[in-house]
Design a protein around this motif. Sequence first.
Motif, PDB file in Angstrom:
ATOM      1  N   ASN A   2       0.834  -1.210   0.000  1.00 30.30           N
ATOM      2  CA  ASN A   2       0.000   0.000   0.000  1.00 30.30           C
ATOM      3  C   ASN A   2       0.869   1.260   0.000  1.00 30.30           C
ATOM      4  OD1 ASN A   2       0.721   0.762   2.665  1.00 30.30           O
ATOM      5  ND2 ASN A   2      -0.891  -0.493   3.542  1.00 30.30           N
ATOM      6  N   ALA A   3       0.233   2.400  -0.167  1.00 30.87           N
ATOM      7  CA  ALA A   3       0.957   3.665  -0.287  1.00 30.87           C
ATOM      8  C   ALA A   3       1.796   3.969   0.950  1.00 30.87           C
ATOM      9  CB  ALA A   3      -0.015   4.804  -0.567  1.00 30.87           C
ATOM     10  N   GLU A  37       6.585   4.839  -8.821  1.00 34.94           N
ATOM     11  CA  GLU A  37       6.386   3.908  -7.701  1.00 34.94           C
ATOM     12  C   GLU A  37       5.025   4.116  -7.050  1.00 34.94           C
ATOM     13  OE1 GLU A  37       9.778   2.815  -5.071  1.00 34.94           O
ATOM     14  OE2 GLU A  37      10.822   4.359  -6.232  1.00 34.94           O
ATOM     15  N   LEU A  38       4.569   5.365  -7.040  1.00 40.97           N
ATOM     16  CA  LEU A  38       3.197   5.664  -6.643  1.00 40.97           C
ATOM     17  C   LEU A  38       2.472   6.012  -7.933  1.00 40.97           C
ATOM     18  CD1 LEU A  38       3.549   7.820  -3.385  1.00 40.97           C
ATOM     19  CD2 LEU A  38       2.680   5.486  -3.578  1.00 40.97           C
ATOM     20  N   ALA A  39       1.714   5.073  -8.439  1.00 45.46           N
ATOM     21  CA  ALA A  39       1.053   5.232  -9.733  1.00 45.46           C
ATOM     22  C   ALA A  39      -0.082   6.243  -9.657  1.00 45.46           C
ATOM     23  CB  ALA A  39       0.503   3.883 -10.190  1.00 45.46           C
ATOM     24  N   THR A  42      -3.184   6.316  -7.115  1.00 44.78           N
ATOM     25  CA  THR A  42      -2.876   5.709  -5.815  1.00 44.78           C
ATOM     26  C   THR A  42      -3.321   6.645  -4.704  1.00 44.78           C
ATOM     27  OG1 THR A  42      -0.948   4.565  -6.702  1.00 44.78           O
ATOM     28  CG2 THR A  42      -1.054   4.821  -4.304  1.00 44.78           C
ATOM     29  N   LYS A  43      -4.121   6.111  -3.785  1.00 45.56           N
ATOM     30  CA  LYS A  43      -4.604   6.899  -2.653  1.00 45.56           C
ATOM     31  C   LYS A  43      -3.505   6.989  -1.597  1.00 45.56           C
ATOM     32  CE  LYS A  43      -8.366   7.372   0.591  1.00 45.56           C
ATOM     33  NZ  LYS A  43      -9.525   6.772   1.220  1.00 45.56           N
ATOM     34  N   ALA A  83      -4.992  11.578  -3.643  1.00 46.60           N
ATOM     35  CA  ALA A  83      -4.457  10.562  -4.552  1.00 46.60           C
ATOM     36  C   ALA A  83      -3.465  11.197  -5.515  1.00 46.60           C
ATOM     37  CB  ALA A  83      -5.593   9.901  -5.333  1.00 46.60           C
TER      38      ALA A  83
END
Length: 127
Positions: A2-3, A37-39, A42-43, A83
Amino acid sequence: MNAMEILMRRWHLDTGSTVPPFEQVRLRVLDLASSGELAVGTKLPSVRALATDLGVAANTVARAYRELEQAGIVVTAGRSGTAIASGGDKIAAQVAAAADSFAAVVRELGVPQAQALRIVTAAVERN
């Protein structure tokens, strides 16, 4: 993953740094967004959750998120949270364009690659 796990992986807030904590958080999210890496979509963790994990005031994370939103890197939808926006792609494109311009100047002036890299590293660290 997860984020929160991605944000915290191999990274911690440097309390001894001259860089303010909100800026460290902003730079971390920016780096992860621009690298993919955080697309997009992504929340991110809530302000309170991330602040608790980092051991900082919620206002610190809120300021980082606010500045990221103003730059178009994240979008906030009230209670739905924050996000990653498509802005990370724009930033990567701008950085690549600046790198191309820098490389052209380096080649034109005949500056050795190692020296050019030291110059750009010093500039990034200075700012």
